[in-house]
Design a protein around this motif. Structure first.
Motif, PDB file in Angstrom:
ATOM      1  N   LEU A 189      10.522   7.874   0.335  1.00 13.68           N
ATOM      2  CA  LEU A 189       9.172   7.337   0.434  1.00 13.68           C
ATOM      3  C   LEU A 189       8.389   8.056   1.531  1.00 13.68           C
ATOM      4  N   LEU A 190       9.007   8.261   2.697  1.00 14.40           N
ATOM      5  CA  LEU A 190       8.355   9.011   3.777  1.00 14.40           C
ATOM      6  C   LEU A 190       8.047  10.442   3.344  1.00 14.40           C
ATOM      7  N   ASP A 191       9.010  11.096   2.696  1.00 18.04           N
ATOM      8  CA  ASP A 191       8.794  12.460   2.206  1.00 18.04           C
ATOM      9  C   ASP A 191       7.625  12.509   1.229  1.00 18.04           C
ATOM     10  N   ASN A 192       7.586  11.550   0.292  1.00 12.09           N
ATOM     11  CA  ASN A 192       6.497  11.508  -0.690  1.00 12.09           C
ATOM     12  C   ASN A 192       5.151  11.291  -0.011  1.00 12.09           C
ATOM     13  N   LEU A 193       5.116  10.400   0.958  1.00 12.32           N
ATOM     14  CA  LEU A 193       3.868  10.117   1.666  1.00 12.32           C
ATOM     15  C   LEU A 193       3.371  11.347   2.411  1.00 12.32           C
ATOM     16  N   VAL A 194       4.248  11.998   3.141  1.00 15.74           N
ATOM     17  CA  VAL A 194       3.868  13.188   3.903  1.00 15.74           C
ATOM     18  C   VAL A 194       3.420  14.311   2.956  1.00 15.74           C
ATOM     19  N   ALA A 195       4.124  14.503   1.852  1.00 19.97           N
ATOM     20  CA  ALA A 195       3.756  15.546   0.883  1.00 19.97           C
ATOM     21  C   ALA A 195       2.403  15.243   0.244  1.00 19.97           C
ATOM     22  N   LEU A 196       2.175  13.990  -0.109  1.00 15.61           N
ATOM     23  CA  LEU A 196       0.899  13.594  -0.701  1.00 15.61           C
ATOM     24  C   LEU A 196      -0.257  13.854   0.260  1.00 15.61           C
ATOM     25  N   LEU A 197      -0.076  13.474   1.522  1.00 10.90           N
ATOM     26  CA  LEU A 197      -1.134  13.695   2.512  1.00 10.90           C
ATOM     27  C   LEU A 197      -1.398  15.189   2.704  1.00 10.90           C
TER      28      LEU A 197
ATOM     29  N   GLN B 235      14.700  -0.736  10.198  1.00 14.69           N
ATOM     30  CA  GLN B 235      15.647  -0.438   9.126  1.00 14.69           C
ATOM     31  C   GLN B 235      16.256   0.950   9.292  1.00 14.69           C
ATOM     32  N   PRO B 236      17.579   1.059   9.397  1.00 17.39           N
ATOM     33  CA  PRO B 236      18.182   2.400   9.426  1.00 17.39           C
ATOM     34  C   PRO B 236      17.893   3.124   8.114  1.00 17.39           C
ATOM     35  N   PHE B 237      17.630   4.405   8.204  1.00 17.83           N
ATOM     36  CA  PHE B 237      17.494   5.205   6.995  1.00 17.83           C
ATOM     37  C   PHE B 237      18.217   6.514   7.199  1.00 17.83           C
ATOM     38  N   ALA B 238      18.549   7.128   6.083  1.00 16.89           N
ATOM     39  CA  ALA B 238      19.311   8.372   6.113  1.00 16.89           C
ATOM     40  C   ALA B 238      18.661   9.366   5.162  1.00 16.89           C
ATOM     41  N   ILE B 239      18.910  10.624   5.388  1.00 15.65           N
ATOM     42  CA  ILE B 239      18.355  11.663   4.534  1.00 15.65           C
ATOM     43  C   ILE B 239      18.717  11.382   3.090  1.00 15.65           C
ATOM     44  N   GLY B 240      17.695  11.322   2.249  1.00 15.16           N
ATOM     45  CA  GLY B 240      17.886  11.133   0.820  1.00 15.16           C
ATOM     46  C   GLY B 240      17.864   9.695   0.345  1.00 15.16           C
ATOM     47  N   ASP B 241      17.869   8.706   1.266  1.00 12.82           N
ATOM     48  CA  ASP B 241      17.822   7.327   0.783  1.00 12.82           C
ATOM     49  C   ASP B 241      16.390   6.971   0.375  1.00 12.82           C
ATOM     50  N   ALA B 242      16.215   5.781  -0.175  1.00 17.55           N
ATOM     51  CA  ALA B 242      14.916   5.386  -0.727  1.00 17.55           C
ATOM     52  C   ALA B 242      13.796   5.426   0.315  1.00 17.55           C
ATOM     53  N   ASP B 243      14.076   4.967   1.537  1.00 17.83           N
ATOM     54  CA  ASP B 243      13.041   4.966   2.576  1.00 17.83           C
ATOM     55  C   ASP B 243      12.693   6.393   3.000  1.00 17.83           C
ATOM     56  N   ASP B 244      13.695   7.254   3.087  1.00 16.46           N
ATOM     57  CA  ASP B 244      13.460   8.656   3.424  1.00 16.46           C
ATOM     58  C   ASP B 244      12.619   9.330   2.338  1.00 16.46           C
TER      59      ASP B 244
ATOM     60  N   ASN C 107       0.802  -1.217   0.000  1.00 20.25           N
ATOM     61  CA  ASN C 107       0.000   0.000   0.000  1.00 20.25           C
ATOM     62  C   ASN C 107       0.837   1.271   0.000  1.00 20.25           C
ATOM     63  N   ALA C 108       1.901   1.309   0.765  1.00 21.71           N
ATOM     64  CA  ALA C 108       2.752   2.502   0.789  1.00 21.71           C
ATOM     65  C   ALA C 108       3.443   2.683  -0.557  1.00 21.71           C
ATOM     66  N   SER C 109       3.853   1.585  -1.163  1.00 21.08           N
ATOM     67  CA  SER C 109       4.484   1.666  -2.477  1.00 21.08           C
ATOM     68  C   SER C 109       3.508   2.227  -3.508  1.00 21.08           C
ATOM     69  N   ALA C 110       2.285   1.726  -3.495  1.00 19.39           N
ATOM     70  CA  ALA C 110       1.280   2.187  -4.449  1.00 19.39           C
ATOM     71  C   ALA C 110       0.904   3.641  -4.213  1.00 19.39           C
ATOM     72  N   LEU C 111       0.871   4.054  -2.963  1.00 19.57           N
ATOM     73  CA  LEU C 111       0.437   5.408  -2.619  1.00 19.57           C
ATOM     74  C   LEU C 111       1.542   6.439  -2.813  1.00 19.57           C
ATOM     75  N   ALA C 112       2.732   6.145  -2.318  1.00 19.13           N
ATOM     76  CA  ALA C 112       3.802   7.145  -2.285  1.00 19.13           C
ATOM     77  C   ALA C 112       4.887   6.913  -3.332  1.00 19.13           C
ATOM     78  N   GLY C 113       4.815   5.810  -4.040  1.00 20.75           N
ATOM     79  CA  GLY C 113       5.818   5.521  -5.060  1.00 20.75           C
ATOM     80  C   GLY C 113       7.146   5.153  -4.429  1.00 20.75           C
ATOM     81  N   GLY C 114       7.617   3.977  -4.704  1.00 21.68           N
ATOM     82  CA  GLY C 114       8.873   3.513  -4.145  1.00 21.68           C
ATOM     83  C   GLY C 114       8.649   2.310  -3.273  1.00 21.68           C
TER      84      GLY C 114
END
Length: 181
Positions: free
Chosen positions: A138-146, A127-136, A111-118
């Motif tokens: 995805l979170l940015d896209n989700l928050v912006a979309l909402l 999972q560790p994540f860092a600014i600019g990585d794929a998980d980051d 669902n997150a992939s379909a909604l936010a792309g990625g």
């Protein structure tokens, strides 16, 4: 690590384990450390700031993420509201959450992939994540979309709790046609 597209700095953190509580605040980078005397794992983690509460789930000591994705994962795993689960956390709820994790991970991935792309590259809970990585991203896209759709994470959380399609919880974007004459 708590994040909602960006790290949650100066957030209030409460860790609710089966046999006790601990609390602290997040650092400017969103990190936090809570030490509990003989905790009985697993634990639910809540981070609150500016009226927003997000939750994570720790099955062992170490890294725990607290993001919109972990909020959705917990909602799906328990079939309900993570805030209510946090308030009433006990051994039975911990067992129910653990038994629903595999299904919830797959649901959030799809669902997150379909909604936010990625794609989520690892376990959203740890999972560790860092600014600019794929998980980051995805979170940015989700928050912006909402934000663009005027939808809260609570609306997605309600859809996740019942296993609904998260895209259905976000109204389609309206495009305005402008005539050029």
């Amino acid at each position: 690590l708590p994040a909602r597209g960006a790290a949650i700095a100066a957030g209030d953190v409460v860790v609710h384990c089966v046999n006790g509580l601990g609390s602290t605040s997040t650092a400017p980078d969103g990190s936090f450390t809570v030490t509990l005397a003989a905790p009985t794992l697993p634990c639910l983690v809540q981070v609150r700031r500016a009226g927003l509460a997000l939750h994570g789930f720790a099955m062992q000591g170490g890294r725990v993420n607290v993001t919109p994705l972990t909020e959705l994962l917990i909602a799906r795993a328990i079939g309900g509201d993570p805030a209510q689960a946090f308030a009433n956390f006990d051994a039975a709820l911990a067992a129910a959450l653990q038994s629903g994790l595999a299904m919830a991970r797959a649901y959030v991935q799809d669902n997150a992939s379909a909604l936010a792309g990625g794609l989520i590259t690892g376990d959203p809970l740890t999972q560790p994540f860092a600014i600019g990585d794929a998980d980051d991203r995805l979170l940015d896209n989700l928050v912006a979309l909402l934000a663009q759709a005027g939808v809260t994470i609570a609306a997605l959380q309600q859809a996740a709790a019942v296993g609904g399609d998260l895209r259905a919880a976000v109204p389609p974007r309206e495009f305005q046609r402008q005539d050029r004459r």
